[in-house]
Enzyme design. Sequence first.
Site, PDB file in Angstrom:
ATOM      1  N   ASP A 169     -34.275 -40.346  39.549  1.00 42.75           N
ATOM      2  CA  ASP A 169     -34.801 -39.961  40.849  1.00 42.75           C
ATOM      3  C   ASP A 169     -35.206 -38.481  40.836  1.00 42.75           C
ATOM      4  OD1 ASP A 169     -35.438 -40.526  43.519  1.00 42.75           O
ATOM      5  OD2 ASP A 169     -33.510 -39.792  44.233  1.00 42.75           O
TER       6      ASP A 169
ATOM      7  N   GLU B 176     -39.124 -41.256  38.251  1.00 40.29           N
ATOM      8  CA  GLU B 176     -39.611 -41.320  39.631  1.00 40.29           C
ATOM      9  C   GLU B 176     -40.471 -40.071  39.842  1.00 40.29           C
ATOM     10  OE1 GLU B 176     -40.385 -40.001  43.022  1.00 40.29           O
ATOM     11  OE2 GLU B 176     -38.260 -39.463  43.008  1.00 40.29           O
TER      12      GLU B 176
ATOM     13  N   ASP C 248     -37.130 -46.858  50.080  1.00 39.69           N
ATOM     14  CA  ASP C 248     -37.433 -45.825  51.072  1.00 39.69           C
ATOM     15  C   ASP C 248     -38.661 -46.145  51.926  1.00 39.69           C
ATOM     16  OD1 ASP C 248     -35.331 -44.068  50.548  1.00 39.69           O
ATOM     17  OD2 ASP C 248     -36.418 -43.010  48.984  1.00 39.69           O
TER      18      ASP C 248
END
Length: 466
Positions: A260, A308, A362
């Site tokens: 991430d 990501e 998300d």
Amino acid sequence: MSNLLKLLGGQRQFGVLMHVSSLPGPGSSGCFGQAALEWIDLLADHQVKVWQVLPLAPTDNTGSPYSSPSGFALNPQFLDPDQLEPQSALDQSFSRWCLQQQFWLKDHCRFMVLRRRFEGAPWWQWPKAYAARHKAVIQQLDEQEAPLLQQEALQQWQLQQQWQALRAHSQKRGVQLLGDLPFYGAHDSADVWSKPGLFSLNPDGSLAQQSGVPPDYFSVTGQLWSTPVYRWSRHRLNGYRWWLQRLERQLELFDLLRLDHFRAFAGFWSVAGADSTAEAGEWLPSPGQAILKKLRRRCAGPLPLVAEDLGVITPDVDALRESFDLPGMKVLQFAFEADPTNAYLPQNFGTGSWVVYTGTHDNATARGWWQQQSDEVKQQLQNLLGHPVESPGWELLRLALGSTADLAVVPLQDLMSLDDQARFNTPGTASGNWKWRLDQPIANLRGHLEGLQQLGKLYGRGLSSG
């Protein structure tokens, strides 16, 4: 052939995103129990080669697994009570595991016991001797609270046993587990409390420098995350040992790992700890190249990582990702902005290695996203498809499966054509997130998975590698 394609057995594949907490069952959360086994079997029966989950760490008080009191521990909510067996404290496998995990386990157990003792107060507000980890009080804690400390350790061992049993079953069935690692750790965590010198803190434990991102199209003041940035000079002194341990711990648990906020491996936005907005920060370099080089030397094959890299990405981030042949991410909900050069449009993916999503945890669900779009955006998607949109999730899924991406991933909510009542997380909000849960037996999903399998075959995905 890209590294990811090699890890996927040489064939373009597809996967499903659903967190463990969303599995059905009698408790307040999904767990490492029967429903998880049934889910893995259902995926395998329909040639789905990847199950993606969010971090398995304990959550914060909002339920977020991205701001955990431990970057190494597993979430006690995932413990399946039906699999628990009485274990002696002298059990050899438990004792051996505790010795192997000494670099994080003892301090995690101490942190959780002290957190309860001090009624949930953040560690920098504990009595000074405990906040500063004075040797005498830690020794006293180990002696006086030995039963509670052992109970914490035993719980983590049982969680480990149950998850590894699931992983062994998934490997047997040919399903790879894709996990997720946040770049930053929570300020109020065992990791920061036990190794404060590795983080940008003041002597009283408060934030000296904190993380975030600068002002952009989405926020005129930027985003402030209130997590300490790393004191990279200290990490460099011991060869980035803590970071390598962190990565290796996750690779114990998963076959593939999403990094991430990958852009922070190249450079990070650092903001003064006392600031209330992210406007006055500065970009500073990160040693991602050095860390990933060391990790690659320890891995027997290609790095099993996904970067990501969403948002505004600078050339140095792309260069870092490409130098390790890491796949980046494409999210189709970001593709339709009346710009034919949009990098998220499938025809613009180019020759790189990618994991493509209809949406992530998300995002709005595809149905919720579609309901929010302008007529122009709706027309753009329909023009690309060549027909009217009837089921937005499945139409985006067709585009994902038909793209050049090595792996196409769809959230379960999109397979089920659910609206935004099933949205998992809305960034920037503090309530109502992380709660969606499947309210029906796993077997009821068979029709959705059959449809996914048929589409996968149509686009040359999901085929056995041998």
